[in-house]
Motif scaffolding. Structure first.
Motif, PDB file in Angstrom:
ATOM      1  N   VAL A 211       0.817  -1.216   0.000  1.00 56.99           N
ATOM      2  CA  VAL A 211       0.000   0.000   0.000  1.00 56.99           C
ATOM      3  C   VAL A 211       0.850   1.265   0.000  1.00 56.99           C
ATOM      4  O   VAL A 211       0.334   2.358  -0.281  1.00 56.99           O
ATOM      5  CB  VAL A 211      -0.985   0.021   1.191  1.00 56.99           C
ATOM      6  CG1 VAL A 211      -1.964  -1.133   1.102  1.00 56.99           C
ATOM      7  CG2 VAL A 211      -0.252   0.018   2.527  1.00 56.99           C
ATOM      8  N   ASN A 212       2.142   1.143   0.310  1.00 55.08           N
ATOM      9  CA  ASN A 212       3.017   2.312   0.288  1.00 55.08           C
ATOM     10  C   ASN A 212       3.752   2.487  -1.034  1.00 55.08           C
ATOM     11  O   ASN A 212       4.456   3.503  -1.213  1.00 55.08           O
ATOM     12  CB  ASN A 212       4.037   2.235   1.431  1.00 55.08           C
ATOM     13  CG  ASN A 212       3.467   2.727   2.745  1.00 55.08           C
ATOM     14  OD1 ASN A 212       3.051   3.870   2.858  1.00 55.08           O
ATOM     15  ND2 ASN A 212       3.429   1.849   3.740  1.00 55.08           N
ATOM     16  N   LEU A 213       3.589   1.561  -1.955  1.00 58.45           N
ATOM     17  CA  LEU A 213       4.281   1.680  -3.246  1.00 58.45           C
ATOM     18  C   LEU A 213       3.951   2.983  -3.971  1.00 58.45           C
ATOM     19  O   LEU A 213       4.863   3.704  -4.401  1.00 58.45           O
ATOM     20  CB  LEU A 213       3.946   0.476  -4.136  1.00 58.45           C
ATOM     21  CG  LEU A 213       4.699  -0.824  -3.848  1.00 58.45           C
ATOM     22  CD1 LEU A 213       4.128  -1.965  -4.683  1.00 58.45           C
ATOM     23  CD2 LEU A 213       6.186  -0.659  -4.147  1.00 58.45           C
ATOM     24  N   SER A 251      14.285  -1.760   1.723  1.00 61.83           N
ATOM     25  CA  SER A 251      12.842  -1.558   1.631  1.00 61.83           C
ATOM     26  C   SER A 251      12.451  -1.251   0.185  1.00 61.83           C
ATOM     27  O   SER A 251      13.150  -0.495  -0.496  1.00 61.83           O
ATOM     28  CB  SER A 251      12.414  -0.392   2.531  1.00 61.83           C
ATOM     29  OG  SER A 251      11.123   0.073   2.192  1.00 61.83           O
ATOM     30  N   PRO A 252      11.322  -1.791  -0.281  1.00 57.78           N
ATOM     31  CA  PRO A 252      10.882  -1.456  -1.641  1.00 57.78           C
ATOM     32  C   PRO A 252      10.360  -0.034  -1.763  1.00 57.78           C
ATOM     33  O   PRO A 252      10.106   0.434  -2.873  1.00 57.78           O
ATOM     34  CB  PRO A 252       9.754  -2.470  -1.894  1.00 57.78           C
ATOM     35  CG  PRO A 252       9.225  -2.801  -0.535  1.00 57.78           C
ATOM     36  CD  PRO A 252      10.422  -2.765   0.372  1.00 57.78           C
ATOM     37  N   ALA A 254      11.245   2.805   0.999  1.00 56.67           N
ATOM     38  CA  ALA A 254      12.012   3.853   1.685  1.00 56.67           C
ATOM     39  C   ALA A 254      13.093   4.459   0.812  1.00 56.67           C
ATOM     40  O   ALA A 254      13.437   5.641   0.957  1.00 56.67           O
ATOM     41  CB  ALA A 254      12.622   3.296   2.970  1.00 56.67           C
ATOM     42  N   GLY A 255      13.645   3.683  -0.098  1.00 56.76           N
ATOM     43  CA  GLY A 255      14.720   4.180  -0.943  1.00 56.76           C
ATOM     44  C   GLY A 255      14.325   5.331  -1.840  1.00 56.76           C
ATOM     45  O   GLY A 255      15.167   6.166  -2.211  1.00 56.76           O
ATOM     46  N   TRP A 256      13.043   5.427  -2.199  1.00 53.21           N
ATOM     47  CA  TRP A 256      12.608   6.476  -3.118  1.00 53.21           C
ATOM     48  C   TRP A 256      12.690   7.863  -2.496  1.00 53.21           C
ATOM     49  O   TRP A 256      13.386   8.739  -3.038  1.00 53.21           O
ATOM     50  CB  TRP A 256      11.199   6.146  -3.616  1.00 53.21           C
ATOM     51  CG  TRP A 256      11.201   4.985  -4.557  1.00 53.21           C
ATOM     52  CD1 TRP A 256      11.304   3.659  -4.226  1.00 53.21           C
ATOM     53  CD2 TRP A 256      11.151   5.025  -5.986  1.00 53.21           C
ATOM     54  NE1 TRP A 256      11.308   2.867  -5.348  1.00 53.21           N
ATOM     55  CE2 TRP A 256      11.204   3.684  -6.450  1.00 53.21           C
ATOM     56  CE3 TRP A 256      11.025   6.052  -6.908  1.00 53.21           C
ATOM     57  CZ2 TRP A 256      11.173   3.356  -7.795  1.00 53.21           C
ATOM     58  CZ3 TRP A 256      10.990   5.738  -8.266  1.00 53.21           C
ATOM     59  CH2 TRP A 256      11.061   4.411  -8.690  1.00 53.21           C
ATOM     60  N   PRO A 257      12.024   8.127  -1.386  1.00 56.67           N
ATOM     61  CA  PRO A 257      12.168   9.472  -0.795  1.00 56.67           C
ATOM     62  C   PRO A 257      13.559   9.726  -0.226  1.00 56.67           C
ATOM     63  O   PRO A 257      14.054  10.863  -0.282  1.00 56.67           O
ATOM     64  CB  PRO A 257      11.102   9.491   0.302  1.00 56.67           C
ATOM     65  CG  PRO A 257      10.837   8.065   0.630  1.00 56.67           C
ATOM     66  CD  PRO A 257      11.032   7.314  -0.643  1.00 56.67           C
ATOM     67  N   GLU A 258      14.208   8.697   0.301  1.00 58.49           N
ATOM     68  CA  GLU A 258      15.548   8.896   0.862  1.00 58.49           C
ATOM     69  C   GLU A 258      16.544   9.279  -0.222  1.00 58.49           C
ATOM     70  O   GLU A 258      17.357  10.193  -0.040  1.00 58.49           O
ATOM     71  CB  GLU A 258      16.015   7.637   1.597  1.00 58.49           C
ATOM     72  CG  GLU A 258      15.399   7.453   2.966  1.00 58.49           C
ATOM     73  CD  GLU A 258      16.013   6.300   3.731  1.00 58.49           C
ATOM     74  OE1 GLU A 258      17.163   5.914   3.422  1.00 58.49           O
ATOM     75  OE2 GLU A 258      15.346   5.774   4.632  1.00 58.49           O
ATOM     76  N   SER A 259      16.520   8.570  -1.348  1.00 57.62           N
ATOM     77  CA  SER A 259      17.457   8.893  -2.423  1.00 57.62           C
ATOM     78  C   SER A 259      17.131  10.257  -3.019  1.00 57.62           C
ATOM     79  O   SER A 259      18.038  11.020  -3.379  1.00 57.62           O
ATOM     80  CB  SER A 259      17.430   7.807  -3.503  1.00 57.62           C
ATOM     81  OG  SER A 259      16.140   7.657  -4.065  1.00 57.62           O
ATOM     82  N   ALA A 260      15.836  10.597  -3.114  1.00 63.09           N
ATOM     83  CA  ALA A 260      15.451  11.899  -3.666  1.00 63.09           C
ATOM     84  C   ALA A 260      15.979  13.042  -2.809  1.00 63.09           C
ATOM     85  O   ALA A 260      16.543  14.016  -3.327  1.00 63.09           O
ATOM     86  CB  ALA A 260      13.932  11.988  -3.790  1.00 63.09           C
ATOM     87  N   ILE A 261      15.818  12.927  -1.497  1.00 60.42           N
ATOM     88  CA  ILE A 261      16.258  14.017  -0.626  1.00 60.42           C
ATOM     89  C   ILE A 261      17.779  14.062  -0.544  1.00 60.42           C
ATOM     90  O   ILE A 261      18.379  15.144  -0.460  1.00 60.42           O
ATOM     91  CB  ILE A 261      15.599  13.882   0.772  1.00 60.42           C
ATOM     92  CG1 ILE A 261      15.478  15.242   1.446  1.00 60.42           C
ATOM     93  CG2 ILE A 261      16.342  12.910   1.673  1.00 60.42           C
ATOM     94  CD1 ILE A 261      14.556  15.244   2.660  1.00 60.42           C
ATOM     95  N   ALA A 262      18.421  12.893  -0.614  1.00 60.67           N
ATOM     96  CA  ALA A 262      19.886  12.855  -0.613  1.00 60.67           C
ATOM     97  C   ALA A 262      20.440  13.531  -1.861  1.00 60.67           C
ATOM     98  O   ALA A 262      21.342  14.375  -1.792  1.00 60.67           O
ATOM     99  CB  ALA A 262      20.371  11.411  -0.521  1.00 60.67           C
ATOM    100  N   GLY A 263      19.895  13.157  -3.021  1.00 61.86           N
ATOM    101  CA  GLY A 263      20.375  13.743  -4.268  1.00 61.86           C
ATOM    102  C   GLY A 263      20.089  15.227  -4.364  1.00 61.86           C
ATOM    103  O   GLY A 263      20.914  16.002  -4.861  1.00 61.86           O
ATOM    104  N   ALA A 264      18.920  15.630  -3.888  1.00 70.92           N
ATOM    105  CA  ALA A 264      18.546  17.045  -3.956  1.00 70.92           C
ATOM    106  C   ALA A 264      19.459  17.916  -3.108  1.00 70.92           C
ATOM    107  O   ALA A 264      19.764  19.060  -3.473  1.00 70.92           O
ATOM    108  CB  ALA A 264      17.100  17.220  -3.513  1.00 70.92           C
TER     109      ALA A 264
END
Length: 324
Positions: A211-213, A251-252, A254-264
């Motif tokens: 449900v978090n995908l 995690s399928p 957590a990596g999306w927002p974490e990588s986005a904020i890291a890269g930004a």
């Protein structure tokens, strides 16, 4: 409610929560809707999760528990929404209740407290502050590790605590919204890979991942868009980090927002960490600096605040279009 009305109610709930949060006096008197769901989960865990049962039996019991955990609050929410739909003040009441299940104000307050502790009180106080929002052992973290942990928690909880409930409210109304919170609460309580919950919490953890995908991807997109108008942030960096690193996370989602904020923000987040006494190896998100500071926490808060502003504006625009 019509689709347009649903989105107007959602915008109202977001504004109410961001402005007032959940009052302490109200929590002291009646608790919180999540704590009510938590009592149901604890009851089912005590009654159905028997250590003498086989792994398969405990997994089946966990599935039954999850069905009850989702169905009971979901059906109650459906009945409440149906009753309120016939009253003039119904949308206001729904917005007030929905505001209690969104976590932007508390998330910003807790993450901001870590930055203040690093600046004003020292490492030990900062460890205590970050320990309130992360599951890892804060005593293993230096100042940079504390800052990284706070930013990682901000990114992940921005998806789970804000974008995901908003998404499911927009799609399925109050019942979907409440059902999502029940699933997320079940995962946080029994979805851990421990001897007691490895089997019993299996279904809760898998359903929470599912449900978090959508929300995790939407959160990454919102952060990348927000970086366009946030001084010092990079949209190109966010998109590059997401495309390269998001799928490497344990995690399928957590990596999306974490990588986005890291890269930004030009940071390198995640990587190996310690939960209790156990060291967990995980991939890095982003390829920037590891020496994160309190200033980086504040930059992350500015970026996420901009992202939520864009989300609210988009919802309001859609509500106006759909209302006509």
């Amino acid at each position: 409610m019509t689709a347009g009305q649903t989105l107007f109610v959602l915008v109202g709930a977001l504004v109410l929560e961001a402005t007032f949060g959940y009052p302490d006096w109200l929590y002291q008197r009646i608790g919180h809707p999540v704590s009510w769901i938590g009592r149901l989960i604890s009851f089912l865990d005590q009654r159905l999760n028997r250590e003498s049962d086989s792994t398969q039996a405990r997994r089946r019991a966990g599935m039954v528990a999850l069905l009850i955990i989702v169905a009971v609050p979901g059906v109650i929410a459906w009945l409440v929404e149906d009753i309120l739909d016939h009253h003039v003040i119904g949308p206001v009441v729904v917005a007030l209740f929905a505001s209690t299940l969104i976590a932007s104000r508390s998330l910003y307050d807790h993450v901001g407290a870590v930055a203040r502790a690093l600046d004003q009180y020292g490492l030990q106080d900062a460890r205590e502050a970050v320990g309130r929002i992360v599951g890892r052992n804060p005593q293993t973290l230096d100042e940079h590790g504390v800052a990284r942990a706070a930013i990682e928690s901000l990114a992940e909880n921005a998806s789970d605590g804000i974008v995901a409930p908003v998404f499911w409210f927009a799609i399925l109304g109050l019942p979907g919204f409440v059902a999502y919170k029940a699933i997320n609460t079940a995962d946080s309580m029994i979805g851990h890979r421990t001897p007691r919950h490895e089997a019993f919490g299996w279904a809760s953890a898998r359903l929470d991942d599912l449900v978090n995908l959508p929300a995790s991807r939407l959160t990454a997109l919102l952060l990348a868009v927000a970086a366009m108008v946030t001084p010092g942030a990079s949209t190109a960096g966010a998109l590059e980090a997401v495309s390269r690193d998001a799928s490497k996370h344990r995690s399928p989602n957590a990596g999306w927002p974490e990588s986005a904020i890291a890269g930004a923000l030009g940071l390198k987040l995640n990587g190996p960490k310690v939960y209790g006494e156990v060291r967990v190896e995980d991939a890095y998100m982003g390829d920037g600096r590891r020496d994160a500071t309190a200033d980086d926490i504040r930059a992350a808060l500015r970026l996420t605040a901009t992202a939520w502003g864009i989300m609210v504006a988009t919802l309001l625009f859609l509500a106006i279009i759909l209302q006509d």
